[in-house]
Design an enzyme around this catalytic site. Structure first.
Site, PDB file in Angstrom:
ATOM      1  N   HIS A  71      29.635  41.864  35.933  1.00 26.30           N
ATOM      2  CA  HIS A  71      28.914  42.542  37.015  1.00 26.30           C
ATOM      3  C   HIS A  71      29.594  43.862  37.341  1.00 26.30           C
ATOM      4  CE1 HIS A  71      31.870  41.500  40.207  1.00 26.30           C
ATOM      5  NE2 HIS A  71      31.950  40.309  39.639  1.00 26.30           N
ATOM      6  N   ASP A  73      29.123  45.644  40.265  1.00 26.17           N
ATOM      7  CA  ASP A  73      29.358  45.895  41.686  1.00 26.17           C
ATOM      8  C   ASP A  73      30.714  45.353  42.117  1.00 26.17           C
ATOM      9  OD1 ASP A  73      28.179  43.286  41.298  1.00 26.17           O
ATOM     10  OD2 ASP A  73      27.981  43.129  43.474  1.00 26.17           O
ATOM     11  N   ASP A 103      38.281  42.564  39.114  1.00 25.39           N
ATOM     12  CA  ASP A 103      36.990  41.940  39.430  1.00 25.39           C
ATOM     13  C   ASP A 103      35.878  42.978  39.442  1.00 25.39           C
ATOM     14  OD1 ASP A 103      35.105  40.077  40.246  1.00 25.39           O
ATOM     15  OD2 ASP A 103      35.677  40.170  42.352  1.00 25.39           O
ATOM     16  N   GLU A 135      26.139  41.137  42.063  1.00 23.01           N
ATOM     17  CA  GLU A 135      26.674  39.774  41.925  1.00 23.01           C
ATOM     18  C   GLU A 135      27.402  39.353  43.189  1.00 23.01           C
ATOM     19  OE1 GLU A 135      29.829  36.765  41.061  1.00 23.01           O
ATOM     20  OE2 GLU A 135      30.038  38.824  41.775  1.00 23.01           O
ATOM     21  N   GLU A 136      28.103  40.302  43.807  1.00 19.21           N
ATOM     22  CA  GLU A 136      28.964  39.977  44.937  1.00 19.21           C
ATOM     23  C   GLU A 136      28.187  39.530  46.173  1.00 19.21           C
ATOM     24  OE1 GLU A 136      31.996  39.547  44.769  1.00 19.21           O
ATOM     25  OE2 GLU A 136      32.951  40.875  43.324  1.00 19.21           O
ATOM     26  N   GLU A 163      34.779  36.987  34.305  1.00 17.28           N
ATOM     27  CA  GLU A 163      35.462  36.942  35.603  1.00 17.28           C
ATOM     28  C   GLU A 163      36.958  36.691  35.380  1.00 17.28           C
ATOM     29  OE1 GLU A 163      34.423  37.527  38.584  1.00 17.28           O
ATOM     30  OE2 GLU A 163      32.245  37.214  38.628  1.00 17.28           O
ATOM     31  N   HIS A 358      39.263  41.264  45.741  1.00 17.29           N
ATOM     32  CA  HIS A 358      38.786  41.465  47.117  1.00 17.29           C
ATOM     33  C   HIS A 358      39.901  41.859  48.083  1.00 17.29           C
ATOM     34  CE1 HIS A 358      34.984  38.737  46.435  1.00 17.29           C
ATOM     35  NE2 HIS A 358      35.263  39.522  45.397  1.00 17.29           N
TER      36      HIS A 358
END
Length: 385
Positions: A71, A73, A103, A135-136, A163, A358
């Protein structure tokens, strides 16, 4: 790590692809880079035209391919205490810092590089790339891409979701359902509270029902000891209600989620909660007919459960580093959707640690990028005719 991989990663990380923003500039960069090596891309945009998925591949089109998926994003960096620029790659002390480094733009850079290498070889099976958006915020964007790939005459042989797993093979994760509940009551002066229906109190009764459901899942639901929490979980994450202390509130809104093992049915759980809500509402309607509980589904994505004996897993293990194990994780991925829509075996495996995702000063170890590069080089070698 090859210089080209680092160059690609640096460019990817300069794009601010927080889920609230467009990812089109990144997608166009990847499209143009692939096209410079003769690889054409399929671009699947969202309804607004401001975001897009990308699918590309090289090799024989009549054979099932090996699909590398990631992903584009990232989560926001605003409000976090960063000591390096968030949307740039800072290389120091054996690490690459920046939002999305682990990520999961690190894997995307490796996958693009592998595809560019593959374009120079004759392959017996295609190598493919899928990039998604959003995705997030619940694996939203990839669904439109899967609608297109579902119609393709040849499905992939396997899918690798990159991931961050420290290059370990993750074969399972829980599904997730997100829900918003509107609890309605009857407004009144607080001095007359017993004659009215307090929407916050109704919400509290519903939360108590959710907690009882959690106890039942813990003690009587499906169990899988491969997970840190071996049962399905229920969690209330947000609640909003009331206008003033001296007003009996007529509305309280709460958001809850269920992270379910594949053996626990989300539809059955939701039906059970609707039945429990009806019991609460019947009692509240003894005071007012306006009392109500309405449950709205916000987002659902399925879990993943790939058996370690399937051919795709045995195939990938040829290129894994010694000591590579298999496990299951609590965080979700797009893997369950790939399995559900394309009926393709899925393995989650990528460089970096989810523990760095994150956070401020997110980073990926260069040694992890090296490990990912060796893995994909071995994979490409097996596809070369």
């Amino acid at each position: 790590m090859k210089p080209r991989v680092l160059d690609i990663l640096k460019t990817l990380m300069e794009f601010d692809t927080v889920s609230s923003e467009s990812n089109m500039a990144l997608i166009e960069y990847v499209r143009d880079l692939l096209l410079s090596h003769g690889i054409e891309s399929l671009i699947v945009k969202d309804e607004s035209g401001k975001k897009a998925n990308l699918f590309a591949g090289t090799g024989p089109k009549d054979q099932p391919g090996v699909l590398l998926s990631g992903h584009t994003d990232v989560v926001p960096a605003a409000g976090q205490a960063w000591t390096v620029p968030a949307f740039a790659a800072t290389v120091k002390d054996g690490r690459i810092y920046g939002r999305g480094s682990c990520d999961m733009k690190g894997f995307i850079a490796l996958a693009i590089d592998a595809l560019l290498d593959a374009a120079g070889h004759r392959l017996n099976r295609p190598l493919q790339l899928a990039l998604s958006h959003d995705e997030e915020i619940g694996c939203v964007g990839v669904r439109r891409l899967l609608d297109v790939l579902h119609l393709a005459p040849v499905r992939p042989f396997l899918c690798v979701i990159g991931e961050p797993t420290n290059m370990q093979f993750v074969l399972g994760h829980k599904g997730k359902g997100s829900y918003r509940t509107y609890c309605r009551g009857l407004e009144a002066h607080s001095s007359l509270a017993p004659r009215s229906v307090n929407a916050i109190h109704v919400a509290c009764d519903f939360i108590a029902a959710l907690r009882e459901s959690q106890r039942q899942l813990q003690h009587h639901g499906a169990q899988d000891t491969d997970y840190d929490v071996p049962y399905s979980t229920v969690h209330v994450g947000q609640i909003v209600g009331g206008k003033a202390l001296n007003i009996v509130p007529n509305l309280c809104t709460l958001d809850f989620e269920v992270r379910n093992l594949p053996a626990d049915d989300l539809d059955a759980f939701l039906e059970q909660m609707r039945e429990r809500a009806e019991v609460i509402v019947r009692e509240a309607r003894k005071l007012s007919s306006v009392a109500a509980i309405e449950i709205e589904t916000l987002n659902i994505y399925p879990g993943l459960d790939t058996h370690p004996s399937v051919e795709a897993v045995r195939f990938l293990k040829q290129f894994a580093a010694p000591g590579t194990g298999t496990s299951k994780v609590s965080f979700g991925t797009e893997g369950g959707l790939f399995k559900q829509r394309l009926d393709v075996p899925v393995v989650v495996c990528g460089p970096g640690s989810i523990e760095q995702a994150h956070k401020p000063d997110e980073f990926i170890e260069i040694s992890q990028m090296d490990a990912g590069e060796r893995f994909l080089q071995g994979l490409l070698g097996s596809l070369t005719a």
